[in-house]
Design a protein around this motif. Structure first.
Motif, short mmCIF file in Angstrom:
data_model
loop_
_atom_site.label_atom_id
_atom_site.label_comp_id
_atom_site.label_asym_id
_atom_site.label_seq_id
_atom_site.Cartn_x
_atom_site.Cartn_y
_atom_site.Cartn_z
N LEU A 108 0.84 -1.19 0.00
CA LEU A 108 0.00 0.00 0.00
C LEU A 108 0.89 1.25 0.00
N ASN A 109 0.39 2.31 -0.59
CA ASN A 109 1.24 3.48 -0.85
C ASN A 109 1.43 4.41 0.34
N GLY A 110 0.43 4.51 1.21
CA GLY A 110 0.48 5.52 2.26
C GLY A 110 1.41 5.20 3.41
N ILE A 111 1.68 6.19 4.25
CA ILE A 111 2.46 5.96 5.45
C ILE A 111 1.58 5.31 6.51
N GLY A 112 2.18 4.90 7.63
CA GLY A 112 1.43 4.21 8.67
C GLY A 112 0.94 2.86 8.16
N LEU A 113 -0.32 2.55 8.39
CA LEU A 113 -0.93 1.33 7.87
C LEU A 113 -1.03 1.34 6.36
N GLY A 114 -0.96 2.52 5.77
CA GLY A 114 -1.09 2.64 4.33
C GLY A 114 -2.46 3.07 3.88
N VAL A 115 -3.38 3.25 4.84
CA VAL A 115 -4.75 3.67 4.52
C VAL A 115 -5.17 4.76 5.50
N ASP A 116 -6.15 5.56 5.09
CA ASP A 116 -6.70 6.62 5.94
C ASP A 116 -8.14 6.30 6.29
N ILE A 117 -8.50 6.54 7.54
CA ILE A 117 -9.85 6.31 8.00
C ILE A 117 -10.79 7.39 7.46
N ASP A 118 -12.04 7.03 7.23
CA ASP A 118 -13.08 7.99 6.87
C ASP A 118 -13.93 8.23 8.11
N PRO A 119 -13.73 9.33 8.83
CA PRO A 119 -14.45 9.56 10.09
C PRO A 119 -15.97 9.53 9.93
N SER A 120 -16.48 9.95 8.77
CA SER A 120 -17.93 9.96 8.58
C SER A 120 -18.49 8.53 8.53
N LYS A 121 -17.70 7.59 7.99
CA LYS A 121 -18.14 6.20 7.96
C LYS A 121 -18.10 5.58 9.36
N ILE A 122 -17.07 5.91 10.12
CA ILE A 122 -17.02 5.44 11.52
C ILE A 122 -18.24 5.96 12.27
N GLN A 123 -18.55 7.23 12.07
CA GLN A 123 -19.69 7.84 12.74
C GLN A 123 -20.99 7.14 12.34
N LYS A 124 -21.14 6.85 11.07
CA LYS A 124 -22.37 6.24 10.56
C LYS A 124 -22.56 4.81 11.05
N LEU A 125 -21.48 4.02 11.11
CA LEU A 125 -21.58 2.59 11.38
C LEU A 125 -21.37 2.24 12.85
N SER A 126 -21.08 3.24 13.68
CA SER A 126 -20.76 2.98 15.09
C SER A 126 -22.01 2.75 15.93
N ASP A 127 -21.82 1.93 16.97
CA ASP A 127 -22.79 1.81 18.05
C ASP A 127 -22.41 2.87 19.07
N HIS A 128 -23.09 4.01 19.04
CA HIS A 128 -22.66 5.17 19.82
C HIS A 128 -22.77 4.93 21.32
N GLU A 129 -23.64 4.03 21.72
CA GLU A 129 -23.74 3.72 23.15
C GLU A 129 -22.51 2.99 23.66
N SER A 130 -21.76 2.36 22.76
CA SER A 130 -20.56 1.63 23.16
C SER A 130 -19.33 2.53 23.25
N PHE A 131 -19.44 3.76 22.80
CA PHE A 131 -18.29 4.67 22.71
C PHE A 131 -17.67 4.91 24.08
N ARG A 132 -16.35 4.75 24.15
CA ARG A 132 -15.61 5.04 25.37
C ARG A 132 -14.49 6.03 25.04
N ASN A 133 -14.35 7.03 25.90
CA ASN A 133 -13.35 8.07 25.69
C ASN A 133 -12.51 8.18 26.95
N PHE A 134 -11.22 7.86 26.80
CA PHE A 134 -10.31 7.92 27.96
C PHE A 134 -9.26 8.99 27.68
N LYS A 135 -9.22 10.01 28.54
CA LYS A 135 -8.28 11.10 28.36
C LYS A 135 -7.22 11.07 29.45
N ARG A 136 -6.04 11.50 29.06
CA ARG A 136 -4.97 11.57 30.03
C ARG A 136 -5.12 12.81 30.90
#
Length: 382
Positions: free
Chosen positions: A354-382
């Motif tokens: 794959l051509n890109g850096i990192g994993l070689g792919v970029d996430i589409d945040p809008s797709k994550i938002q659309k397909l997510s179970d929002h009740e399962s969302f966990r946010n841990f901040k330092r």
């Protein structure tokens, strides 16, 4: 690199068509994603785990809980400066298979973030001694009725792939019919494995041997449940018929691999990134298999998004000595994906770097938002 926030969430990926095997009928799959962010909420890196209760005992809910536990470990690298620090954290994590999908997702996210910060590709953090490009993927045929299998064969013919895996079940007559359909509908010569997902007993397994020989099957993947007391007898009978048994659900951890080598019932091992706890652990398993001269394949979990497909591509490219490669089925299986890039293999099953850096792919945040179970969302901040 400073990590300020770790998000984890369940994401349900819809299939373009039903895909079934002997344990499940599926129209979608739920995986767990990790997003690492900086102080401004910018995504630094992403990871994915594919929890399967029948493989490692993990569920999506267990993954969410385990990830929360892992990132509260005192060694978690909120300030990540070098790979030795990252390897030290990963190597300190539990070795049992019950956290492998969580560890895989966390490793992917950390490697993706750190390699992007370094303007590097993840693959360059690992030895290239066995590197090869391109690699050739196999195709999978689901367990289904005559029309489902015929449609799969048409797609495979159109893709020009001749290394196949057929999902089979307990029913001898059904399996006989499926093998006949494949033989009549696949064009040209092909190499065929069957995947049982552990549902056979000894009687059923031995009854299938003449049928498998008739259709030229040389590899049977996970014929019985892990730790089945009947595997020894079937292993001998299969060997007498020149058929190799491949361990899958029986081979999730380094401890499993050592046991398999000691017992000698399986002549091949299926290594899958999520099942085995990420790239680093998968490569350690593969190094051991090389030492033991045990053949292996690079496999995949059913329903991987482009993130896990990218990780599987990295592992595959690092293993020119793998007997088979499976994965990168994205556009063939998923109705919707979460990456901007398509990680599907090309005609003939060809998989390039794959051509890109990192994993070689970029996430589409809008797709994550659309397909997510929002009740399962966990946010841990330092």
């Amino acid at each position: 690199m400073l990590i300020k926030e770790v998000n984890s969430v369940k994401v349900t990926l819809p299939f373009a068509r039903e895909f079934s095997h002997s344990l499940r009928k599926r129209l979608s799959i739920t995986n767990v994603f990790i997003l690492l962010k900086d102080r401004d909420g910018r995504i630094l890196g992403c990871g994915e785990g594919a929890p399967r209760t029948y493989v490692t005992g993990e569920s999506p809910d267990k993954m969410i809980s385990d990830i929360t536990e892992l990132i509260q470990d005192e060694k978690f690298p909120w300030e990540l400066y070098d790979t030795e620090q990252l390897w030290g954290f990963l190597d300190s994590l539990p070795l049992k298979k019950e956290m492998n999908a969580s560890i895989c997702a966390l490793e992917m996210a950390l490697l993706d973030a750190f390699s992007r910060e370094q303007k590097m590709k993840i693959i360059d953090f690992f030895s290239h001694e066995y590197y090869a490009s391109p690699i050739l993927y196999s195709a999978a045929i689901p367990l289904g009725n005559e029309d489902v299998v015929k449609d799969a064969c048409k797609i495979i013919n159109r893709l020009g792939i001749n290394r196949l895996k057929l999902k089979v079940g307990k029913d001898f007559s059904q399996n006989e019919s499926l093998l006949k359909i494949v033989s009549e509908n696949i064009s040209g010569k092909y190499e065929l494995k069957v995947d049982v997902n552990g549902v056979w007993d000894k009687h059923t397994a031995i009854r299938h041997l003449p049928l498998l020989v008739k259709h030229g099957v040389k590899v049977v993947e996970q014929p019985m449940e892990p730790d089945s007391g009947e595997i020894s007898d079937f292993s001998k009978a299969a060997g007498d018929s020149d058929i190799v048994l491949m361990a899958d659900e029986s081979a999730c951890s380094f401890e499993d691999i050592e046991k398999i080598s000691c017992d000698g019932y399986y002549g091949m091992v299926n290594v899958r990134v999520s099942k085995c706890g990420g790239l680093r652990r998968s490569l350690k398993i593969i190094e051991y298999l090389r030492t033991m001269k045990t053949p292996f394949q690079i496999g995949c979990q059913l329903g991987e998004s482009g993130l896990l497909s990218a990780a599987g591509r990295i592992l595959s490219l690092l293993c020119r000595d793998a007997v088979y490669y499976e994965g990168s089925y994205d556009k063939l299986l998923l109705a919707e994906n979460v990456t901007k890039e398509d990680v599907s293999f090309e005609y003939g099953g060809v998989g390039h770097p794959l051509n890109g850096i990192g994993l070689g792919v970029d996430i589409d945040p809008s797709k994550i938002q659309k397909l997510s179970d929002h009740e399962s969302f966990r946010n841990f901040k330092r």
